[in-house]
Design a protein around this motif. Structure first.
Motif, PDB file in Angstrom:
ATOM      1  N   VAL A  72       0.839  -1.204   0.000  1.00  0.00           N
ATOM      2  CA  VAL A  72       0.000   0.000   0.000  1.00  0.00           C
ATOM      3  C   VAL A  72       0.872   1.253   0.000  1.00  0.00           C
ATOM      4  CG1 VAL A  72      -1.829   1.210   1.207  1.00  0.00           C
ATOM      5  CG2 VAL A  72      -1.766  -1.288   1.246  1.00  0.00           C
ATOM      6  N   HIS A  73       1.987   1.203   0.781  1.00  0.00           N
ATOM      7  CA  HIS A  73       2.822   2.391   0.902  1.00  0.00           C
ATOM      8  C   HIS A  73       3.639   2.655  -0.359  1.00  0.00           C
ATOM      9  CE1 HIS A  73       1.868   3.068   5.041  1.00  0.00           C
ATOM     10  NE2 HIS A  73       2.063   1.788   5.292  1.00  0.00           N
ATOM     11  N   LEU A  74       4.078   1.560  -1.032  1.00  0.00           N
ATOM     12  CA  LEU A  74       4.962   1.709  -2.170  1.00  0.00           C
ATOM     13  C   LEU A  74       4.167   1.415  -3.452  1.00  0.00           C
ATOM     14  CD1 LEU A  74       7.880   2.449  -1.511  1.00  0.00           C
ATOM     15  CD2 LEU A  74       8.540   0.196  -2.297  1.00  0.00           C
ATOM     16  N   THR A  75       3.584   2.440  -4.021  1.00  0.00           N
ATOM     17  CA  THR A  75       2.817   2.241  -5.259  1.00  0.00           C
ATOM     18  C   THR A  75       3.773   2.046  -6.421  1.00  0.00           C
ATOM     19  OG1 THR A  75       2.788   4.575  -5.751  1.00  0.00           O
ATOM     20  CG2 THR A  75       0.975   3.739  -4.419  1.00  0.00           C
ATOM     21  N   SER A  76       3.261   1.571  -7.540  1.00  0.00           N
ATOM     22  CA  SER A  76       4.126   1.348  -8.699  1.00  0.00           C
ATOM     23  C   SER A  76       4.686   2.669  -9.209  1.00  0.00           C
ATOM     24  CB  SER A  76       3.369   0.609  -9.795  1.00  0.00           C
ATOM     25  OG  SER A  76       2.161   1.293 -10.067  1.00  0.00           O
ATOM     26  N   GLN A  77       3.914   3.753  -9.009  1.00  0.00           N
ATOM     27  CA  GLN A  77       4.416   5.061  -9.457  1.00  0.00           C
ATOM     28  C   GLN A  77       5.671   5.466  -8.676  1.00  0.00           C
ATOM     29  OE1 GLN A  77       1.575   8.237  -9.166  1.00  0.00           O
ATOM     30  NE2 GLN A  77       2.941   9.684 -10.175  1.00  0.00           N
ATOM     31  N   THR A  78       5.626   5.319  -7.342  1.00  0.00           N
ATOM     32  CA  THR A  78       6.811   5.683  -6.553  1.00  0.00           C
ATOM     33  C   THR A  78       7.984   4.775  -6.901  1.00  0.00           C
ATOM     34  OG1 THR A  78       6.021   4.287  -4.764  1.00  0.00           O
ATOM     35  CG2 THR A  78       5.599   6.641  -4.547  1.00  0.00           C
ATOM     36  N   ARG A  79       7.676   3.501  -7.226  1.00  0.00           N
ATOM     37  CA  ARG A  79       8.755   2.580  -7.588  1.00  0.00           C
ATOM     38  C   ARG A  79       9.444   3.022  -8.867  1.00  0.00           C
ATOM     39  NH1 ARG A  79       6.301  -3.278  -7.396  1.00  0.00           N
ATOM     40  NH2 ARG A  79       8.242  -3.696  -8.490  1.00  0.00           N
ATOM     41  N   ILE A  80       8.646   3.466  -9.844  1.00  0.00           N
ATOM     42  CA  ILE A  80       9.241   3.923 -11.106  1.00  0.00           C
ATOM     43  C   ILE A  80      10.076   5.178 -10.876  1.00  0.00           C
ATOM     44  CG2 ILE A  80       8.690   4.895 -13.372  1.00  0.00           C
ATOM     45  CD1 ILE A  80       6.216   2.985 -13.334  1.00  0.00           C
ATOM     46  N   VAL A  81       9.515   6.119 -10.113  1.00  0.00           N
ATOM     47  CA  VAL A  81      10.246   7.351  -9.814  1.00  0.00           C
ATOM     48  C   VAL A  81      11.576   7.028  -9.126  1.00  0.00           C
ATOM     49  CG1 VAL A  81      10.244   9.458  -8.409  1.00  0.00           C
ATOM     50  CG2 VAL A  81       8.216   8.831  -9.717  1.00  0.00           C
ATOM     51  N   ALA A  82      11.525   6.123  -8.151  1.00  0.00           N
ATOM     52  CA  ALA A  82      12.744   5.748  -7.409  1.00  0.00           C
ATOM     53  C   ALA A  82      13.774   5.116  -8.329  1.00  0.00           C
ATOM     54  CB  ALA A  82      12.390   4.799  -6.270  1.00  0.00           C
ATOM     55  N   ALA A  83      13.302   4.237  -9.214  1.00  0.00           N
ATOM     56  CA  ALA A  83      14.214   3.562 -10.137  1.00  0.00           C
ATOM     57  C   ALA A  83      14.869   4.566 -11.075  1.00  0.00           C
ATOM     58  CB  ALA A  83      13.456   2.499 -10.931  1.00  0.00           C
ATOM     59  N   VAL A  84      14.058   5.478 -11.620  1.00  0.00           N
ATOM     60  CA  VAL A  84      14.607   6.495 -12.525  1.00  0.00           C
ATOM     61  C   VAL A  84      15.627   7.363 -11.794  1.00  0.00           C
ATOM     62  CG1 VAL A  84      14.032   8.584 -13.823  1.00  0.00           C
ATOM     63  CG2 VAL A  84      12.627   6.533 -14.063  1.00  0.00           C
ATOM     64  N   LEU A  85      15.287   7.772 -10.575  1.00  0.00           N
ATOM     65  CA  LEU A  85      16.211   8.586  -9.774  1.00  0.00           C
ATOM     66  C   LEU A  85      17.528   7.849  -9.537  1.00  0.00           C
ATOM     67  CD1 LEU A  85      14.028  10.344  -7.048  1.00  0.00           C
ATOM     68  CD2 LEU A  85      15.335  11.401  -8.895  1.00  0.00           C
ATOM     69  N   ALA A  86      17.403   6.567  -9.233  1.00  0.00           N
ATOM     70  CA  ALA A  86      18.613   5.777  -8.977  1.00  0.00           C
ATOM     71  C   ALA A  86      19.492   5.719 -10.216  1.00  0.00           C
ATOM     72  CB  ALA A  86      18.240   4.372  -8.531  1.00  0.00           C
ATOM     73  N   LEU A  87      18.860   5.516 -11.384  1.00  0.00           N
ATOM     74  CA  LEU A  87      19.619   5.456 -12.632  1.00  0.00           C
ATOM     75  C   LEU A  87      20.284   6.799 -12.939  1.00  0.00           C
ATOM     76  CD1 LEU A  87      17.306   3.285 -14.917  1.00  0.00           C
ATOM     77  CD2 LEU A  87      19.588   2.721 -14.048  1.00  0.00           C
ATOM     78  N   VAL A  88      19.522   7.889 -12.796  1.00  0.00           N
ATOM     79  CA  VAL A  88      20.066   9.231 -13.033  1.00  0.00           C
ATOM     80  C   VAL A  88      21.243   9.490 -12.101  1.00  0.00           C
ATOM     81  CG1 VAL A  88      19.571  11.704 -12.792  1.00  0.00           C
ATOM     82  CG2 VAL A  88      17.939  10.215 -13.947  1.00  0.00           C
ATOM     83  N   PHE A  89      21.065   9.076 -10.838  1.00  0.00           N
ATOM     84  CA  PHE A  89      22.103   9.251  -9.834  1.00  0.00           C
ATOM     85  C   PHE A  89      23.396   8.545 -10.254  1.00  0.00           C
ATOM     86  CE2 PHE A  89      24.075   7.807  -5.809  1.00  0.00           C
ATOM     87  CZ  PHE A  89      24.328   9.041  -5.267  1.00  0.00           C
ATOM     88  N   MET A  90      23.248   7.305 -10.724  1.00  0.00           N
ATOM     89  CA  MET A  90      24.448   6.547 -11.118  1.00  0.00           C
ATOM     90  C   MET A  90      25.080   7.129 -12.380  1.00  0.00           C
ATOM     91  SD  MET A  90      23.972   2.585 -10.043  1.00  0.00           S
ATOM     92  CE  MET A  90      22.329   2.303 -10.623  1.00  0.00           C
ATOM     93  N   LEU A  91      24.257   7.636 -13.285  1.00  0.00           N
ATOM     94  CA  LEU A  91      24.791   8.298 -14.477  1.00  0.00           C
ATOM     95  C   LEU A  91      25.581   9.553 -14.075  1.00  0.00           C
ATOM     96  CD1 LEU A  91      21.948   7.987 -17.155  1.00  0.00           C
ATOM     97  CD2 LEU A  91      24.234   6.971 -17.194  1.00  0.00           C
ATOM     98  N   MET A  92      25.052  10.271 -13.084  1.00  0.00           N
ATOM     99  CA  MET A  92      25.746  11.468 -12.583  1.00  0.00           C
ATOM    100  C   MET A  92      27.135  11.103 -12.037  1.00  0.00           C
ATOM    101  SD  MET A  92      23.090  13.916 -10.565  1.00  0.00           S
ATOM    102  CE  MET A  92      24.231  14.284  -9.252  1.00  0.00           C
ATOM    103  N   ILE A  93      27.180   9.995 -11.295  1.00  0.00           N
ATOM    104  CA  ILE A  93      28.462   9.545 -10.749  1.00  0.00           C
ATOM    105  C   ILE A  93      29.438   9.231 -11.884  1.00  0.00           C
ATOM    106  CG2 ILE A  93      29.588   7.818  -9.292  1.00  0.00           C
ATOM    107  CD1 ILE A  93      27.673   9.379  -7.669  1.00  0.00           C
ATOM    108  N   LEU A  94      28.927   8.509 -12.897  1.00  0.00           N
ATOM    109  CA  LEU A  94      29.765   8.175 -14.058  1.00  0.00           C
ATOM    110  C   LEU A  94      30.324   9.435 -14.708  1.00  0.00           C
ATOM    111  CD1 LEU A  94      28.090   5.272 -16.068  1.00  0.00           C
ATOM    112  CD2 LEU A  94      30.388   5.370 -15.096  1.00  0.00           C
ATOM    113  N   GLU A  95      29.428  10.419 -14.898  1.00  0.00           N
ATOM    114  CA  GLU A  95      29.817  11.662 -15.555  1.00  0.00           C
ATOM    115  C   GLU A  95      30.898  12.391 -14.738  1.00  0.00           C
ATOM    116  OE1 GLU A  95      29.258  12.595 -18.376  1.00  0.00           O
ATOM    117  OE2 GLU A  95      29.718  14.745 -18.417  1.00  0.00           O
TER     118      GLU A  95
END
Lengths: 241, 148
Positions: free
Chosen positions: B12-35
């Motif tokens: 109930v607390h973790l909707t699929s929308q928050t999961r997608i947002v979290a995943a995208v943020l995590a990917l962006v974050f790792m790309l930032m580290i790479l950059e």
């Protein structure tokens, strides 16, 4: 037998030349090194003019780092003995010479000049400590005596003489901002013979003490933490020669 | 039984929308580290810990079950509280890690400054020896070399 007398100095242009001249007069056989701790004034120039060697740290690193520089210089350049005194004119060189004699004659590895030692008070009342300094002094005296099981009266004295064993130890480990107390604790824990001698000290010739009540309280707190941690450091680490 | 219930409540607390947002943020974050590494703004050895954090974020987003298992391990009923506690602890660890690195570098800087100071003083001493006994004359020479 080669002896180095070093003087840590931070913005002491007014007094450093006088101290150097006094030391050279009292101990003509010793080399004099001024460790400039990133002074912004003319300390380095005054020291050179007065005939001292100068080791200049590029930025202010604290008294501990400056003193360690002196010990390291003495160790690297093969000096048998070294001594240091403050650059503000509080420490008469004749007293430093007495400390050195204690070390050169093998009675101690490290000799500390004490203002408060029983013999010193009878000798003179030239030195009058401020109130906050007196509190700090007695707190540290108590805890250092507790930690080392050896009686110390003047834990923050910046007038010392040492042999090569001490140089080797202090070049390797010397607390950058809590030099005096931790170094005593360390030396005793490593099994070195540390001895206090009563000495005469004078009022400051120039500059002002850094101790205000708030800073003193902070200083004391930090000192206690350092002492506590020091009790858990390993004993008897092999010292390089 | 209790674990299954906790998992149910967690969904109930973790909707699929928050999961997608979290995943995208995590990917962006790792790309930032790479950059940052690519531009030499961050050294590889200090980036490992950030990649671990990014992967953890991604894992939490992809498999929310992990979070619920962790929450029940900690004995926390609310997965949100568990999430915040874990993140807070990790950040605390990171901050400590940085203090350790900072202390080491401070010691290295001090030693570097000392070595340089000693070298200069040794040079001065050698120069003095070459010019004869210690006195005013070698000092003059030293002064001139200092100026130039």
């Amino acid at each position: 037998m080669r002896t180095l007398v070093f003087i840590p100095a931070w913005n002491e242009e007014a007094s450093v030349a006088g101290v150097i001249a006094d030391v050279r007069k009292t101990m003509p056989e010793a080399d004099v090194l001024v460790v400039d701790d990133g002074s912004a004034d003319a300390t380095v120039e005054r020291a050179r003019e007065a005939g001292a060697l100068v080791a200049s740290l590029p930025f202010n690193q604290g008294l501990g780092a400056a003193l360690q520089t002196g010990y390291l210089y003495a160790l690297r350049n093969g000096y048998d003995f070294c001594a240091h005194l403050d650059s503000d004119g509080q420490h008469p060189p004749e007293e430093v010479a007495r400390l050195l004699a204690e070390v050169t004659e093998g009675r101690a590895d490290l000799a500390i000049g004490s203002r408060y030692h029983a013999g010193a008070i009878a000798g003179s009342d030239d030195y009058r400590p401020t109130f906050s300094r007196r509190i700090g002094t007695s707190v540290f005296r108590f805890f250092l005596t507790l930690a080392t099981r050896q009686r110390f009266t003047d834990t923050t004295s910046g007038m010392r003489a040492a042999n090569r064993r001490v140089m080797a130890l202090f070049s390797r480990h010397y607390s950058p901002d809590f030099a005096e107390i931790e170094s005593l604790q360390l030396a005793v824990r490593q099994g070195l013979r540390v001895e206090e001698l009563p000495v005469r000290m004078l009022e400051r010739a120039g500059g002002s003490s850094f101790l205000t009540p708030v800073r003193s309280a902070f200083f004391i707190f930090k000192g206690l933490v350092v002492l506590l941690v020091g009790q858990f450091r390993p004993r008897h680490v092999e010292t390089e020669r | 039984m209790r674990l299954a219930f906790a998992a149910e409540a967690g969904q109930v607390h973790l909707t699929s929308q928050t999961r997608i947002v979290a995943a995208v943020l995590a990917l962006v974050f790792m790309l930032m580290i790479l950059e940052l590494i690519r531009r030499d703004r961050l050294q590889e050895r200090y980036s490992v810990i950030w990649f671990v954090a990014g992967l953890g974020m991604l894992a939490g987003a992809a498999f929310p079950g992990i979070l619920e298992v962790l929450a029940s391990l900690l004995g926390v009923r609310n997965t949100n509280v568990a999430l915040f506690s874990i993140v807070l602890l990790l950040l605390l660890g990171l901050a400590l890690n940085f203090s350790v690195i900072m202390s080491r570098q401070a010691a290295q800087i001090t030693r570097l400054a000392q070595e340089r100071a000693i070298e200069k003083a040794s040079q001065q001493a050698a120069e003095r020896q070459r010019n004869g006994s210690s006195g005013e004359q070698p000092l003059q020479a030293e002064e001139q070399s200092f100026e130039s």
